[in-house]
Design a protein around this motif. Structure first.
Motif, PDB file in Angstrom:
ATOM      1  N   GLN A   1       0.822  -1.211   0.000  1.00  0.00           N
ATOM      2  CA  GLN A   1       0.000   0.000   0.000  1.00  0.00           C
ATOM      3  C   GLN A   1       0.859   1.266   0.000  1.00  0.00           C
ATOM      4  O   GLN A   1       0.590   2.217  -0.736  1.00  0.00           O
ATOM      5  CB  GLN A   1      -0.923   0.015   1.226  1.00  0.00           C
TER       6      GLN A   1
ATOM      7  N   LYS B   1       0.925   3.831  -3.163  1.00  0.00           N
ATOM      8  CA  LYS B   1       0.496   5.219  -2.998  1.00  0.00           C
ATOM      9  C   LYS B   1       1.547   6.160  -3.560  1.00  0.00           C
ATOM     10  O   LYS B   1       1.228   7.131  -4.264  1.00  0.00           O
ATOM     11  CB  LYS B   1       0.243   5.516  -1.522  1.00  0.00           C
TER      12      LYS B   1
ATOM     13  N   LEU C   1      -2.439   3.292  -6.120  1.00  0.00           N
ATOM     14  CA  LEU C   1      -3.070   2.779  -4.910  1.00  0.00           C
ATOM     15  C   LEU C   1      -4.486   2.278  -5.175  1.00  0.00           C
ATOM     16  O   LEU C   1      -4.889   1.230  -4.648  1.00  0.00           O
ATOM     17  CB  LEU C   1      -3.087   3.872  -3.828  1.00  0.00           C
TER      18      LEU C   1
ATOM     19  N   GLU D   1      -5.772  -1.482  -4.178  1.00  0.00           N
ATOM     20  CA  GLU D   1      -6.826  -1.725  -3.184  1.00  0.00           C
ATOM     21  C   GLU D   1      -7.999  -2.489  -3.795  1.00  0.00           C
ATOM     22  O   GLU D   1      -8.616  -3.329  -3.136  1.00  0.00           O
ATOM     23  CB  GLU D   1      -7.293  -0.386  -2.609  1.00  0.00           C
TER      24      GLU D   1
END
Length: 446
Positions: A262, A266, A271, A275
């Motif tokens: 993560q 990002k 990201l 996700e």
């Protein structure tokens, strides 16, 4: 020159007329010239491009004889990587046909069509390994040059340049060099794949889809994140989000590993894609011994051992009927010993051709590595396989498996593209005296 003999009935009148007509004198001088002139390399190149596939083998053999007899009009000289003062250099020289090389290779064509040193000298000097020369050797079956290229490739090829050599070898058709580069990438995936962003999409997919690629899903995700962070993937049009979706099993990541991904994603600007992939994946339990983790869940559910462990939770199927049998032990003890072995807490010696299968009826595991508690002697070799149905099997460690010599307590990482319900350990050569196997990965309930 005799007129052709016709056998069809309708040609009889033509034959009679041809017989009565005066015969022209043969042009002996022209026939003699054609008979002794050796075709130029340009003519050979023209013939090569127009030769039917059925006759290509004969043409290839003729070209090979020309190589061996030094009948070419251009020389390729192979020199050592770095000359050392005072040492006699081993030089290999091959006579080739310039027009054939020009037709076959754009690089050679550029050398020989412009006023470059190679054209004026009629010689190309190469230090170290060259994929162009390797492809030349493969195309025309020049075995001495193939052997020399193989030696040079071993001296030059490493994890850091394997993808670069793979790309070049694939472009020019150097089959042997491509195969060796793939081997280095498969065996040193973590280091080699950092340069794989330069591969074409087709070649990259070939590399990442190979079951021989020794890398965990988390490490592969790290490599993709590095490409995105450094903006390396755009040159060849690679989409990191799509690569993650196809080649990374997010269900095989621990919570800690996913947290790190993560952070990387990002920073790299992907990201949202990461996700989304994580939400689609099924959660599981990270384990360093999948079969013992099943035992712990069994004990937690049945603290008084009211229900048996073997059967519902785990089945173990040895290839020998007397597997683990010890003198004087009763049936209850033997069943307990088999349960201990199944979860990796009891050693049972395995010899050549022995195999043991573990089957989890209600669970599966994404395998990220295996841990051998015992050592492997020189000449011993194990194979670990995984399956979803017990019928078709994958080999996470490739067809060669795990080879000795190998010290005890060694973890070997891998990447599994499916959640396995079956695991098989086979002794292909030698023996495995300890016999135990701990499977690392993400354990999931079915």
């Amino acid at each position: 020159v005799r007129a052709p003999r016709h056998t069809a009935c309708g040609a009889s009148a033509h034959c009679a007329a041809a017989a009565a007509a005066p015969r022209p004198r043969p042009r002996r001088r022209q026939m003699a010239v054609v008979g002794i002139r050796r075709p130029s390399s340009a003519e050979l190149a023209s013939v090569a491009s127009a030769t039917p596939s059925a006759d290509y083998a004969a043409l290839s053999a003729a070209v090979l004889r020309a190589f061996e007899k030094g009948q070419g009009d251009f020389r390729v000289v192979c020199l050592p990587d770095t000359p050392n003062a005072g040492e006699v250099q081993e030089v290999k020289e091959f006579s080739v046909m310039a027009a054939l090389m020009t037709e076959w290779s754009e690089v050679f064509g550029a050398m020989l069509s412009h006023e470059m040193t190679e054209k004026t000298s009629g010689k190309l000097e190469i230090r170290g390994f060259s994929v162009e020369v390797a492809a030349l050797a493969d195309k025309y079956g020049v075995r001495p040059l193939q052997d020399l290229c193989a030696i040079k490739a071993e001296e030059t090829l490493c994890a850091q340049n394997a993808c670069e050599i793979l790309q070049a070898a694939s472009r020019v058709g150097a089959a042997a060099a491509k195969c060796r580069a793939l081997e280095v990438i498969h065996q040193n995936a973590k280091q080699a794949l950092r340069g794989a962003h330069a591969l074409t999409p087709e070649l990259l997919d070939e590399v990442l889809s190979s079951p021989l690629l020794c890398i965990s899903d988390y490490t592969l995700a790290e490599v993709f994140m590095e490409w995105a962070d450094k903006d390396l993937s755009k040159a060849q049009g690679h989409n990191v989000g799509n690569l993650m979706q196809v080649h990374v099993q997010f269900a095989a990541l621990t919570e800690e590993e996913y947290s790190r991904v993560q952070v990387f994603s990002k920073r790299a600007g992907v990201l949202d894609a990461v996700e989304k992939l994580r939400r689609r994946s099924k959660r599981g339990t990270a384990t360093n011994n999948a079969f013992n983790t099943l035992w712990e869940e069994h004990v937690q559910q049945f603290p008084g051992h009211e229900a048996p462990f073997l059967g519902y939770w785990l089945n173990v199927i040895p290839s020998r009927a007397a597997f683990g049998l010890t003198g004087g032990s009763n049936q209850a003890n033997q069943l307990a010993q088999l349960s201990y072995y199944a979860r990796g807490e009891l050693s049972v010696a395995l010899t050549h051709n022995d195999d043991v299968i573990w089957f989890m009826p209600h669970h599966s595991v994404y395998i990220t590595g295996v841990f051998l508690l015992g050592s492997l002697d020189q000449g011993s070799r194990l194979q670990v396989e995984a399956s979803t149905d017990g019928a078709s099997w994958q080999q996470p460690f490739g067809p060669d498996g795990l080879k000795g010599p190998c010290e005890q307590f060694v973890l070997t990482e891998c990447r599994s593209k499916m959640s396995a319900k079956w695991v098989r350990l086979t002794v292909l050569e030698g023996n495995y005296a300890d016999g135990r196997l701990h499977v690392h990965g993400i354990l999931q309930a079915a």
